[in-house]
Structures are given as C-alpha cells and as structure tokens.
Design a protein around this motif. Structure first.
Motif, PDB file in Angstrom:
ATOM      1  N   ILE A   1       2.227  10.907   0.563  1.00  0.00           N
ATOM      2  CA  ILE A   1       1.335  12.013   0.890  1.00  0.00           C
ATOM      3  C   ILE A   1       0.017  12.048   0.116  1.00  0.00           C
ATOM      4  O   ILE A   1      -1.047  12.178   0.714  1.00  0.00           O
ATOM      5  CB  ILE A   1       2.087  13.370   0.828  1.00  0.00           C
ATOM      6  CG1 ILE A   1       1.258  14.481   1.439  1.00  0.00           C
ATOM      7  CG2 ILE A   1       2.551  13.708  -0.569  1.00  0.00           C
ATOM      8  CD1 ILE A   1       0.985  14.293   2.920  1.00  0.00           C
ATOM      9  N   SER A   2       0.057  11.904  -1.206  1.00  0.00           N
ATOM     10  CA  SER A   2      -1.196  12.041  -1.959  1.00  0.00           C
ATOM     11  C   SER A   2      -2.175  10.941  -1.569  1.00  0.00           C
ATOM     12  O   SER A   2      -3.388  11.166  -1.482  1.00  0.00           O
ATOM     13  CB  SER A   2      -0.927  11.995  -3.464  1.00  0.00           C
ATOM     14  OG  SER A   2      -0.028  13.011  -3.831  1.00  0.00           O
ATOM     15  N   CYS A   3      -1.651   9.747  -1.339  1.00  0.00           N
ATOM     16  CA  CYS A   3      -2.507   8.647  -0.915  1.00  0.00           C
ATOM     17  C   CYS A   3      -2.948   8.839   0.533  1.00  0.00           C
ATOM     18  O   CYS A   3      -4.106   8.569   0.877  1.00  0.00           O
ATOM     19  CB  CYS A   3      -1.776   7.314  -1.074  1.00  0.00           C
ATOM     20  SG  CYS A   3      -1.562   6.853  -2.810  1.00  0.00           S
ATOM     21  N   ALA A   4      -2.039   9.323   1.378  1.00  0.00           N
ATOM     22  CA  ALA A   4      -2.368   9.528   2.791  1.00  0.00           C
ATOM     23  C   ALA A   4      -3.510  10.531   2.934  1.00  0.00           C
ATOM     24  O   ALA A   4      -4.383  10.383   3.791  1.00  0.00           O
ATOM     25  CB  ALA A   4      -1.137   9.990   3.559  1.00  0.00           C
TER      26      ALA A   4
ATOM     27  N   GLU B   1       6.619   3.549  -0.294  1.00  0.00           N
ATOM     28  CA  GLU B   1       6.608   4.950  -0.726  1.00  0.00           C
ATOM     29  C   GLU B   1       5.854   5.084  -2.056  1.00  0.00           C
ATOM     30  O   GLU B   1       5.469   4.092  -2.667  1.00  0.00           O
ATOM     31  CB  GLU B   1       8.044   5.460  -0.850  1.00  0.00           C
ATOM     32  CG  GLU B   1       8.846   5.419   0.456  1.00  0.00           C
ATOM     33  CD  GLU B   1       8.202   6.189   1.598  1.00  0.00           C
ATOM     34  OE1 GLU B   1       7.325   7.043   1.350  1.00  0.00           O
ATOM     35  OE2 GLU B   1       8.557   5.921   2.760  1.00  0.00           O
ATOM     36  N   CYS B   2       5.721   6.339  -2.483  1.00  0.00           N
ATOM     37  CA  CYS B   2       4.930   6.707  -3.673  1.00  0.00           C
ATOM     38  C   CYS B   2       5.186   5.771  -4.854  1.00  0.00           C
ATOM     39  O   CYS B   2       6.316   5.533  -5.251  1.00  0.00           O
ATOM     40  CB  CYS B   2       5.256   8.135  -4.076  1.00  0.00           C
ATOM     41  SG  CYS B   2       4.452   8.672  -5.596  1.00  0.00           S
ATOM     42  N   LEU B   3       4.108   5.257  -5.431  1.00  0.00           N
ATOM     43  CA  LEU B   3       4.232   4.342  -6.562  1.00  0.00           C
ATOM     44  C   LEU B   3       3.862   4.999  -7.889  1.00  0.00           C
ATOM     45  O   LEU B   3       3.664   4.324  -8.894  1.00  0.00           O
ATOM     46  CB  LEU B   3       3.367   3.100  -6.317  1.00  0.00           C
ATOM     47  CG  LEU B   3       3.914   2.116  -5.264  1.00  0.00           C
ATOM     48  CD1 LEU B   3       2.864   1.068  -4.891  1.00  0.00           C
ATOM     49  CD2 LEU B   3       5.177   1.425  -5.761  1.00  0.00           C
ATOM     50  N   GLY B   4       3.778   6.324  -7.904  1.00  0.00           N
ATOM     51  CA  GLY B   4       3.491   7.021  -9.162  1.00  0.00           C
ATOM     52  C   GLY B   4       2.056   6.835  -9.617  1.00  0.00           C
ATOM     53  O   GLY B   4       1.770   6.694 -10.800  1.00  0.00           O
ATOM     54  N   SER B   5       1.155   6.832  -8.654  1.00  0.00           N
ATOM     55  CA  SER B   5      -0.250   6.631  -8.962  1.00  0.00           C
ATOM     56  C   SER B   5      -1.067   7.601  -8.110  1.00  0.00           C
ATOM     57  O   SER B   5      -2.155   7.286  -7.647  1.00  0.00           O
ATOM     58  CB  SER B   5      -0.598   5.172  -8.632  1.00  0.00           C
ATOM     59  OG  SER B   5      -1.871   4.851  -9.078  1.00  0.00           O
ATOM     60  N   CYS B   6      -0.516   8.796  -7.935  1.00  0.00           N
ATOM     61  CA  CYS B   6      -0.996   9.747  -6.934  1.00  0.00           C
ATOM     62  C   CYS B   6      -2.345  10.358  -7.279  1.00  0.00           C
ATOM     63  O   CYS B   6      -3.098  10.753  -6.402  1.00  0.00           O
ATOM     64  CB  CYS B   6       0.027  10.854  -6.769  1.00  0.00           C
ATOM     65  SG  CYS B   6       1.722  10.286  -6.969  1.00  0.00           S
ATOM     66  N   ALA B   7      -2.657  10.456  -8.571  1.00  0.00           N
ATOM     67  CA  ALA B   7      -3.920  11.061  -8.981  1.00  0.00           C
ATOM     68  C   ALA B   7      -5.035  10.017  -9.048  1.00  0.00           C
ATOM     69  O   ALA B   7      -6.150  10.313  -9.458  1.00  0.00           O
ATOM     70  CB  ALA B   7      -3.766  11.763 -10.326  1.00  0.00           C
TER      71      ALA B   7
ATOM     72  N   VAL C   1       0.853  -1.183   0.000  1.00  0.00           N
ATOM     73  CA  VAL C   1       0.000   0.000   0.000  1.00  0.00           C
ATOM     74  C   VAL C   1       0.890   1.235   0.000  1.00  0.00           C
ATOM     75  O   VAL C   1       1.825   1.326   0.790  1.00  0.00           O
ATOM     76  CB  VAL C   1      -0.900   0.018   1.254  1.00  0.00           C
ATOM     77  CG1 VAL C   1      -1.765   1.280   1.273  1.00  0.00           C
ATOM     78  CG2 VAL C   1      -1.765  -1.227   1.319  1.00  0.00           C
ATOM     79  N   CYS C   2       0.598   2.185  -0.868  1.00  0.00           N
ATOM     80  CA  CYS C   2       1.367   3.433  -0.844  1.00  0.00           C
ATOM     81  C   CYS C   2       0.918   4.249   0.350  1.00  0.00           C
ATOM     82  O   CYS C   2      -0.271   4.520   0.510  1.00  0.00           O
ATOM     83  CB  CYS C   2       1.155   4.240  -2.116  1.00  0.00           C
ATOM     84  SG  CYS C   2       1.759   5.944  -1.910  1.00  0.00           S
ATOM     85  N   HIS C   3       1.877   4.632   1.201  1.00  0.00           N
ATOM     86  CA  HIS C   3       1.530   5.447   2.379  1.00  0.00           C
ATOM     87  C   HIS C   3       2.015   6.884   2.219  1.00  0.00           C
ATOM     88  O   HIS C   3       2.026   7.647   3.165  1.00  0.00           O
ATOM     89  CB  HIS C   3       2.088   4.807   3.655  1.00  0.00           C
ATOM     90  CG  HIS C   3       3.594   4.695   3.676  1.00  0.00           C
ATOM     91  ND1 HIS C   3       4.253   3.673   4.317  1.00  0.00           N
ATOM     92  CD2 HIS C   3       4.558   5.457   3.132  1.00  0.00           C
ATOM     93  CE1 HIS C   3       5.571   3.837   4.158  1.00  0.00           C
ATOM     94  NE2 HIS C   3       5.777   4.906   3.452  1.00  0.00           N
TER      95      HIS C   3
END
Ligand SMILES: Cc1cc2nc3c(=O)[nH]c(=O)nc-3n(C[C@H](O)[C@H](O)[C@H](O)COP(=O)(O)O)c2cc1C
Ligand code: SF4
Ligand code: FES
Lengths: 445, 164
Positions: free
Chosen positions: B84-87, B121-127, B80-82
C-alpha cells in the motif's frame, strides 16, 4: 558518509530533547560502531543491571515504567517477563522479533541499521531479567543489510566482553544468535516465528500454552519487538519514574512512528505517546502536510491491520487508549496517509491481496475467507461487482472475525470493515457504475 | 554437486550454534540460495546431507517461504514492492515502467538472462517509497531517473564481469 537507507528521521530534535531518546544518535554514521555507542553511554544499563540489580528488580523497574510492547499488541513488557514460570528448570530464551513486515512499518529497520547495539543492549538486559543465557534475533530475510550490521555488532560485543562467558566478571554467560527468516509476514506472529526458528514451516501455534510457558524448543520464551527492547536500557539508566513521566498516564514513554503515503515528508519520527495525529501529519517537523496540498481522505494510524480514520477523527492522540476511542488502534505505529485522489476499493484490494497471500492456511476461516474476499473485492474494483456484494463481504468478514487461531484473520478484516463503514457510497458507486468514483493516480515519475 | 565447499562448511558451522539441529534449516537454505540463486530437489538433498536433516523436512520448510524459489532467475532479481505505501506513490507505474524498459512483463526474465522482474509484498521501506530490491540490495525513493541509472549501472557491471 551516507546511510544505507535515506529515510528521514527527527534525530536532530531528539538530540535536543531531554525526553525523547530512541533516535538520539541515528543520524550519526558512526553509531553502529561499538566504540561510538559506548562513548554515547551505551552498555551502561547492561553493566548496571548485571552488576547491581537482581532479575526481579529489573522486571519491576520495567513494569513500573509502564512500557508496552511496540510490536503491535501493546502488552505490558514487564508483566510479560513475569509470566516465565520461576520454578521451571528448563533453559529460558529471549527472542527479539525483527521480522518487521506489517505494511507501513519500517522503524525497527532504522534501529538495526543505525543503532544495532541499542537493540542488543536491551536484549541483554531482558535476558538477565528472565534468566536467559541464549538470546536470538529473528530478522526478516530480505533485510540483508540489517543482518550484516547486526552480525557485525554481535561480533564487536563478543570481542569487548558484553556477550560471551563471565560477563563483567559476574559469572553470567550470554550468547547471541542472529537468525534470518525466509520471507513470510506470518513469521512476525510470535508463535509462527518460534516454529520458523525451530526449522518448521512458519505456522501459528494454538495457545495456550503461551510462549512464556512453552515457547522455543518447548522452553519458557519471551518474544519482544526490537523497539520495545531498545527502550529498556533507557528505563534502567533513568528510572521508571522518568519513563512514566513521558507520554500519557496509561501510554507511557515515546514511540517511533513510521509515516508513509500521501505526505510531503514521509519518515520515521520519535514522539511521545499521545502526540496529536493531526499535528503529526501536518507539522513542518514531521509530515509537513498532504502531498500536492490535496484534501485528506483518510488515515490508517497503526499499520495495515488497523481500521481507517476519517479526517474528522484525526484530532486524536497517538496512544493506545485515544485511538481506541475513535475506533482504531495504535498497532505497530505505522501512520499511512491517503489523499482525496485515492479509490477506497483499490486500496482495500491491495490490502486483501496481501493478507490472502500471507495467510498460513492453518485455519479455514482465514484461508478460505481471505480468498473469497480477494476475489469479490478484485471483481468490484475491475467493474464486475454485483448488487449484494458489499453485504456478502461484510458477512464473510463477520465469519472470520474472532474465529481464527492467530490475529492475522482479524487483521485482514478490520481495515475492510472500516473502509465499508466509512465509504459505503464509494463501494456502491463501484457496483452501480462498474468503475471508480475517484481514480487513484498510479503514475510513476 | 551444486553447493560449494565453502557453503557446505558454513552450513556445518551454523548447525553447531543452535540447541537443535533443525533450526539450521533456514540458515542453510539462505546460504544455498545466496550461492546458487534458486533451489531444487537436488539442492535440498545436498543441504540435507550437509546439516543431517531429512530432505523432506528441508523441502517442507523451503517451499513455505517466498525467498527460496525453485525456478532459476536472471542475474539480477528485481523485486518491486506493490504494497500500500508504495502503491500510493506509484508502484504500479514503476512496474509498468520497468516492463517497458526491460521489454518483458512481470514474472519474466530478459532473453539475455540479466533481469527477472517480480512484485512482492511490503519490504519494510514504506517511508522511502516507491522502492525495489535487487538481489540483496534496496533501492529507495525511486524516480524514473534513478531507475534508468540503476539499470544502466547493473548492465555495465554485468558486461564488465563478462569481459573479465
Ligand atoms: C500476523 C502478525 C504479524 C506480526 N508481525 C510482527 C512483527 O513483524 N514484528 C513484531 O515485533 N511483532 C509482530 N507481531 C506481534 C507479535 O506476535 C508479538 O506480539 C510481538 O512480537 C511481541 O513483542 P512486544 O510485546 O514487544 O510488542 C505480529 C503479530 C501478528 C498477528
Ligand atoms: S488466522 Fe490465518 S495466518 Fe493465523 S493461523 Fe489461521 S490461517 Fe494461519
Ligand atoms: S509498502 Fe512498500 S515497502 Fe512497505
């Protein structure tokens, strides 16, 4: 047919525009196939460059267009290409940086998944401009689907003679290698990327020498971002004057912005540089306003490494110069939106955890400093802050800023400094009361 | 031998593509990881033989990167991406939800060896947050409902494979 990633784009608007161009076909499920790409005018720029231009003419065109790197630093692309020592007899390499790992950034992935030939064509033109015969795409390893799509596109390109030997009967040879990374943010930094590509640990190199002089395998190397390269064919096709007429005087062209966080319509949107940030967040075509119609608290305009803006500062152009005047940066173009129910200490705790985890450990200020910062900030967030902690954090930040081998150190510090400057009361409240002034809603529904 | 003949053949082919043999280290690690699901010293040795690079150099690279864990994981690795955008859109809640559903805490594997849960960390799927990666695949714009469905499908898929 649906797309692998359901991310929202503004392809429909781009298709109607004479100015926007990068996203024109990204809602066409066939665009990743070479025949569709070619039917849409693909590989025309590659043919034009290779059969009718000289390498220095290509470099001049890109330089005159005013294209600046879309990977974060914003360095003029054509000028960078000119740094390759012309007298050197060593092989030259082009490396496309597809490591995309700056939190908030998810634009290169759309290009690779939906229009991979656009990137490959730009790489081919760039290779010709610098005299390279072997080009690499370094894709972050987690992007398994992208890697498959790009590999397939490369195979198609070879099969149809766009890569390989004696391309367009010009005698020019060009090979492509798709390389996947191992999961490390630092490998997006160009010198760490080159080390990683050579099979070493992904640690940054001390500069000089710069990669253009001594890069991959100690040979002259240009590293460019996916989006920078995908922009190049449009410049070759339509000319530098056209490209320069887009955007602002100093920030030319258009750019994809990844919009995420507390907005109604997150997505990847192509706009001309200089587009108003406030409109970008609120306009129905893009962000559509703040989630739950709440009040805006702040915005990070260029990826997690760039300073926060307060609501009063967002009436500003999304371009390199304008964002600097309000104390931030364009970075990778990842706009992250925070509404009023977000605790700033919690936000910074998430970010510093990331930078501490991703520090490659080569220099002491970054390795040790990010560790101290994470411990102090986590303690404050968990109600164990002590008087004087904020000042200590500021002093650690000052000791990292500008004293590291690569920019990751600065990147870790800048959001923290701006978060303290903009919301000092909230930090103080945390320390005085042992809890958040505003509690972030982390509910999953 | 842990590496399949196929994996070894692919490694030997990859080596020939690069101007320098050592560049094949990461691709070889990826091939091994995709086949086996984790890496250890014995596997480093096998890779070392296949691509003719000293085992210490293979190990040095492998341990630097997060994608090549030494411990075996469950059949499905949930990441799971934890960041910022996902958080901002409930990633912490998503992790708790998965912990409850799977009856484990982050970092653990279910007793049937089916699911391992970690956060990354961020997986490049923030949007398209919040999101998770399971093995090679991304699952985006997650809701409780879609998570329920995904876990159910994977469990059924594993059962079907067992029976086959
Ligand atoms: C820590 C760090 C991470 C970076 N990550 C990326 C990345 O993921 N993608 C990228 O294109 N550039 C990234 N960069 C910038 C690269 O070092 C380099 O400037 C860029 O790839 C050059 O391409 P451009 O001139 O086309 O922007 C990163 C820089 C730093 C310091
Ligand atoms: S600043 Fe950090 S990431 Fe960059 S070289 Fe130094 S330790 Fe490594
Ligand atoms: S922050 Fe979660 S994918 Fe980028």
């Amino acid at each position: 047919m649906s797309f692998y990633s359901p991310v929202r784009t503004n392809a429909a608007e781009v298709a109607k525009s004479d100015r926007l161009h990068l996203f024109k076909y990204v809602e066409d499920p066939q665009q990743a196939n070479i025949d569709t790409f070619v039917a849409h005018g693909g590989y025309v720029a590659w043919r034009k460059a290779l059969t009718s231009m000289k390498p220095d003419e290509v470099r001049e065109e890109v330089k005159n267009a005013g294209l600046r790197g879309r990977g974060g630093a914003g360095f003029p692309t054509g000028i960078k290409w000119g740094f390759i020592p012309q007298a050197s007899t060593k092989p030259r390499y082009l490396v496309c940086n597809a490591d995309e790992s700056e939190p908030g950034t998810c634009k290169d992935r759309v290009i690779m998944e939906r229009d991979p030939h656009a990137m490959l064509e730009g790489m081919a033109v760039a290779s010709f401009a610098i005299g390279c015969h072997l080009m690499f795409v370094y894709i972050r390893g987690e992007f398994g689907h992208c890697i498959d799509v790009v590999n397939r596109a490369v195979e198609e390109g070879y099969a149809q003679g766009y890569f390989g030997k004696n391309i367009f009967d010009t005698g020019y040879d060009l090979d492509v290698i798709v390389h996947s990374g191992g999961g490390a943010y630092i490998c997006g930094e160009e010198t760490a990327l080159l080390n990683s590509l050579e099979g070493h640990k992904g640690m940054s190199r001390i500069r000089p020498p710069f990669p253009a002089v001594e890069g991959l395998y100690a040979c002259p190397t240009i590293v460019n971002n996916v989006e920078s390269l995908a922009s190049v064919p449009h410049i070759i096709n339509r000319g530098s004057d056209w490209y320069k007429s887009l955007g602002t005087e100093k920030s030319c062209g258009s750019k994809i912005f990844s919009l995420s966080g507390h907005v109604k319509q997150p997505g990847n949107y192509e706009v001309e540089l200089g587009y108003n940030l406030k409109d970008f967040i609120y306009s129905p075509e893009y962000g559509g306003g703040i989630l739950g119609d709440k009040k805006l608290k702040g915005v990070i305009p260029g990826g997690s490494s760039t300073p926060f803006l307060k609501p009063e500062d967002i009436d500003v152009g999304l371009d390199y110069e304008s964002l600097t005047t309000v104390g931030s940066m364009l970075g990778s173009g990842a706009v992250i939106v925070f509404h009023e129910d977000t605790c700033i200490v919690w936000t910074i705790m998430k970010l510093i955890h990331f930078y501490r985890h991703e520090s490659c450990g080569k220099c002491t200020p970054c390795r040790e400093g990010t560790g101290w910062l994470e411990r102090m900030i986590t303690a404050i967030e968990h109600g164990r802050g002590r008087p004087g902690d904020v000042e200590k954090i500021e002093s650690v930040c000052e000791n990292i800023m500008g004293r590291t081998i690569c920019p990751l150190g600065d990147a870790a510090v800048m959001p923290i400094q701006s978060a303290i400057k903009n919301w000092r009361d909230e930090w103080q409240y945390h320390i005085d009361h042992g809890k958040c002034q505003v509690k972030t809603n982390t509910e999953f529904v | 031998m842990m590496l399949s003949e196929q994996s070894i053949a692919r490694m030997k082919e990859v080596v020939t593509k690069y101007p320098s043999r050592k560049s094949a280290v990461l691709p070889a690690l990826t091939i091994a990881y995709r086949q086996i699901g984790h890496l250890d010293d014995d596997i480093y040795n096998e890779i070392s033989e296949a691509i003719e690079i000293p085992a210490v150099e293979v190990a040095e690279a492998a341990t630097f990167y997060t994608m090549f864990p030494k411990q075996p994981r469950g059949k499905y690795l949930i990441q799971v991406c934890h960041n910022i955008s996902c958080a901002l859109l409930g990633a912490d809640g998503l992790i708790t939800y998965l912990e409850q559903k799977l009856g484990i805490v982050k970092g653990e594997t279910t007793p049937d060896n089916l699911f391992t849960l970690i956060s990354v960390e961020c997986l490049g799927s923030c949007a398209t947050a919040p999101m998770m990666q399971i093995n090679n695949d991304y699952y985006e714009n997650l809701t409780r409902e879609s998570v329920d469905r995904i876990l159910k499908e994977l469990t059924e898929q594993a059962q079907a494979e067992d029976e086959a």
